[in-house]
Design a protein around this motif. Sequence first.
Motif, PDB file in Angstrom:
ATOM      1  N   ALA A  76     -39.382  23.862 -62.911  1.00  0.00           N
ATOM      2  CA  ALA A  76     -38.758  23.204 -61.761  1.00  0.00           C
ATOM      3  C   ALA A  76     -37.924  22.015 -62.220  1.00  0.00           C
ATOM      4  O   ALA A  76     -36.811  21.791 -61.754  1.00  0.00           O
ATOM      5  N   GLY A  77     -38.478  21.242 -63.174  1.00  0.00           N
ATOM      6  CA  GLY A  77     -37.760  20.081 -63.687  1.00  0.00           C
ATOM      7  C   GLY A  77     -36.593  20.489 -64.568  1.00  0.00           C
ATOM      8  O   GLY A  77     -36.636  21.507 -65.253  1.00  0.00           O
ATOM      9  N   TYR A  78     -35.536  19.668 -64.551  1.00  0.00           N
ATOM     10  CA  TYR A  78     -34.345  20.000 -65.347  1.00  0.00           C
ATOM     11  C   TYR A  78     -33.744  18.754 -65.988  1.00  0.00           C
ATOM     12  O   TYR A  78     -32.543  18.681 -66.247  1.00  0.00           O
ATOM     13  N   ASN A  79     -34.590  17.770 -66.280  1.00  0.00           N
ATOM     14  CA  ASN A  79     -34.100  16.550 -66.911  1.00  0.00           C
ATOM     15  C   ASN A  79     -33.634  16.779 -68.348  1.00  0.00           C
ATOM     16  O   ASN A  79     -32.993  15.909 -68.939  1.00  0.00           O
ATOM     17  N   ASN A  80     -33.946  17.947 -68.914  1.00  0.00           N
ATOM     18  CA  ASN A  80     -33.504  18.264 -70.273  1.00  0.00           C
ATOM     19  C   ASN A  80     -32.136  18.921 -70.319  1.00  0.00           C
ATOM     20  O   ASN A  80     -31.634  19.259 -71.395  1.00  0.00           O
ATOM     21  N   VAL A  81     -31.508  19.094 -69.154  1.00  0.00           N
ATOM     22  CA  VAL A  81     -30.188  19.734 -69.074  1.00  0.00           C
ATOM     23  C   VAL A  81     -29.144  18.703 -68.647  1.00  0.00           C
ATOM     24  O   VAL A  81     -29.330  18.007 -67.637  1.00  0.00           O
ATOM     25  N   HIS A  82     -28.051  18.616 -69.394  1.00  0.00           N
ATOM     26  CA  HIS A  82     -26.952  17.733 -69.020  1.00  0.00           C
ATOM     27  C   HIS A  82     -26.110  18.476 -67.973  1.00  0.00           C
ATOM     28  O   HIS A  82     -25.177  19.196 -68.298  1.00  0.00           O
ATOM     29  N   ILE A  83     -26.491  18.279 -66.713  1.00  0.00           N
ATOM     30  CA  ILE A  83     -25.889  19.058 -65.630  1.00  0.00           C
ATOM     31  C   ILE A  83     -24.377  18.822 -65.519  1.00  0.00           C
ATOM     32  O   ILE A  83     -23.608  19.765 -65.310  1.00  0.00           O
ATOM     33  N   LYS A  84     -23.950  17.586 -65.659  1.00  0.00           N
ATOM     34  CA  LYS A  84     -22.511  17.303 -65.554  1.00  0.00           C
ATOM     35  C   LYS A  84     -21.719  18.020 -66.639  1.00  0.00           C
ATOM     36  O   LYS A  84     -20.634  18.561 -66.387  1.00  0.00           O
ATOM     37  N   ALA A  85     -22.271  18.042 -67.853  1.00  0.00           N
ATOM     38  CA  ALA A  85     -21.594  18.746 -68.945  1.00  0.00           C
ATOM     39  C   ALA A  85     -21.578  20.241 -68.685  1.00  0.00           C
ATOM     40  O   ALA A  85     -20.584  20.926 -68.960  1.00  0.00           O
ATOM     41  N   ALA A  86     -22.678  20.765 -68.144  1.00  0.00           N
ATOM     42  CA  ALA A  86     -22.734  22.197 -67.827  1.00  0.00           C
ATOM     43  C   ALA A  86     -21.619  22.566 -66.849  1.00  0.00           C
ATOM     44  O   ALA A  86     -20.927  23.581 -67.016  1.00  0.00           O
ATOM     45  N   LYS A  87     -21.430  21.755 -65.833  1.00  0.00           N
ATOM     46  CA  LYS A  87     -20.371  22.013 -64.854  1.00  0.00           C
ATOM     47  C   LYS A  87     -19.004  21.965 -65.530  1.00  0.00           C
ATOM     48  O   LYS A  87     -18.153  22.837 -65.304  1.00  0.00           O
ATOM     49  N   ARG A  88     -18.822  20.956 -66.369  1.00  0.00           N
ATOM     50  CA  ARG A  88     -17.530  20.795 -67.041  1.00  0.00           C
ATOM     51  C   ARG A  88     -17.219  21.983 -67.949  1.00  0.00           C
ATOM     52  O   ARG A  88     -16.058  22.390 -68.082  1.00  0.00           O
ATOM     53  N   TYR A  89     -18.251  22.558 -68.560  1.00  0.00           N
ATOM     54  CA  TYR A  89     -18.046  23.680 -69.469  1.00  0.00           C
ATOM     55  C   TYR A  89     -18.109  25.036 -68.769  1.00  0.00           C
ATOM     56  O   TYR A  89     -18.032  26.080 -69.424  1.00  0.00           O
ATOM     57  N   GLY A  90     -18.270  25.034 -67.454  1.00  0.00           N
ATOM     58  CA  GLY A  90     -18.306  26.292 -66.718  1.00  0.00           C
ATOM     59  C   GLY A  90     -19.610  27.051 -66.844  1.00  0.00           C
ATOM     60  O   GLY A  90     -19.659  28.269 -66.602  1.00  0.00           O
ATOM     61  N   LEU A  91     -20.673  26.349 -67.209  1.00  0.00           N
ATOM     62  CA  LEU A  91     -21.992  26.974 -67.316  1.00  0.00           C
ATOM     63  C   LEU A  91     -22.743  26.800 -65.998  1.00  0.00           C
ATOM     64  O   LEU A  91     -22.806  25.702 -65.453  1.00  0.00           O
ATOM     65  N   ARG A  92     -23.326  27.876 -65.505  1.00  0.00           N
ATOM     66  CA  ARG A  92     -24.085  27.814 -64.256  1.00  0.00           C
ATOM     67  C   ARG A  92     -25.576  27.747 -64.599  1.00  0.00           C
ATOM     68  O   ARG A  92     -26.057  28.484 -65.459  1.00  0.00           O
ATOM     69  N   VAL A  93     -26.274  26.865 -63.883  1.00  0.00           N
ATOM     70  CA  VAL A  93     -27.672  26.575 -64.197  1.00  0.00           C
ATOM     71  C   VAL A  93     -28.525  26.760 -62.947  1.00  0.00           C
ATOM     72  O   VAL A  93     -28.158  26.322 -61.861  1.00  0.00           O
ATOM     73  N   ALA A  94     -29.668  27.418 -63.119  1.00  0.00           N
ATOM     74  CA  ALA A  94     -30.623  27.567 -62.018  1.00  0.00           C
ATOM     75  C   ALA A  94     -32.027  27.294 -62.538  1.00  0.00           C
ATOM     76  O   ALA A  94     -32.337  27.567 -63.697  1.00  0.00           O
ATOM     77  N   ASN A  95     -32.863  26.756 -61.677  1.00  0.00           N
ATOM     78  CA  ASN A  95     -34.249  26.489 -62.067  1.00  0.00           C
ATOM     79  C   ASN A  95     -35.197  27.377 -61.281  1.00  0.00           C
ATOM     80  O   ASN A  95     -34.773  28.287 -60.552  1.00  0.00           O
ATOM     81  N   ALA A  96     -36.493  27.122 -61.432  1.00  0.00           N
ATOM     82  CA  ALA A  96     -37.524  27.897 -60.727  1.00  0.00           C
ATOM     83  C   ALA A  96     -38.370  26.930 -59.903  1.00  0.00           C
ATOM     84  O   ALA A  96     -39.504  26.622 -60.264  1.00  0.00           O
ATOM     85  N   PRO A  97     -37.829  26.441 -58.799  1.00  0.00           N
ATOM     86  CA  PRO A  97     -38.565  25.458 -57.992  1.00  0.00           C
ATOM     87  C   PRO A  97     -39.681  26.116 -57.193  1.00  0.00           C
ATOM     88  O   PRO A  97     -39.664  27.325 -56.946  1.00  0.00           O
TER      89      PRO A  97
END
Length: 336
Positions: A76-97
Amino acid sequence: MKLLVYSAKDFEVPFLKKANAERHRVTYIKEALDSRTAIKAMGYKAISIFSGDDASLVVLEKLRDLGVKYILLRSAGYNNVHIKAAKRYGLRVANAPDYSPHAIAEHAVALLMALNRKIVLADRQVHAYNFMLDNLMGTNLHGKTVGIVGTGNIGSVMVKIMHGFGCKVLGCDLQPDHTLVEAFGLEYTDLDELCSQSHVISLHVPLTYENYDLINASRLERMRRDVLLINTSRGSIVHTKALLEALENKEIGAYGADVYEREKGIFFRDNSKTGITDKQLKKLLSFPNVLMTPHQAFVTTEAMRNIAISTFDNMAAWEAGTVCKNELGYETIITG
């Protein structure tokens, strides 16, 4: 779609295989994602990572260059992912809440009960044929004040459990849940007041910039000298140096945790032969009134099944071009 699963643990692979049902070509590796192992994602459109993996800016840049498009978190937690960088690089991220709020809350209760009733010490003594009771004094939870920091999915379950024990329950959250107030008598207050009034404090907040070192020296000083502090959220919610000082000076009663701020490279591996070099963790584990488990709160059959199902449901949504309900936004969080 081809999927590479990093940090694949033996106990979770059967759940993942069952949830996949041979729909996707999946490779499981034990290595965690970091700048060194990112190259293993070559040829894969999607990867799956765990909370201990490193999805920082540098790693995400490498993944993008390798052609990765999707990152599926088995947490559920995603503090280990640089979300802003993922968006900038076109990477889509989903978690398991919401994979199992009960699993985490029940583990918090297990830590609380084991600390309060000296279960670990009692077991050790009995195994040594010592049946004396002198060191095993606990207290009733009934009638005590329990502070729940964060009353979301997990915290709300904790509220219900503590209400069942007959406790007075205080809550602290930016978004109060009035159904908990009406149904379980929860009283919302600010964090400082909660710290000063509670016999037990249980932490159930995500790791954000605002929550980093949320429990610091000032708040530890406000707590009762017999308080039982429970942390099943993230290690960095508690300032470790301040916690060590409070324990050393007997300013708090006990600390129970399933997390540690510098887990990377220590947790999820057997260090019994090599030992550890983290001096703060060594000192923390030296206190008899500290009970720590190895980030195992999520390890229930129900939680593992739900995580696996969420992971492949997220993947299926992206593959079909439909809305992925667990896709993460781009709010500011602690980056990897």
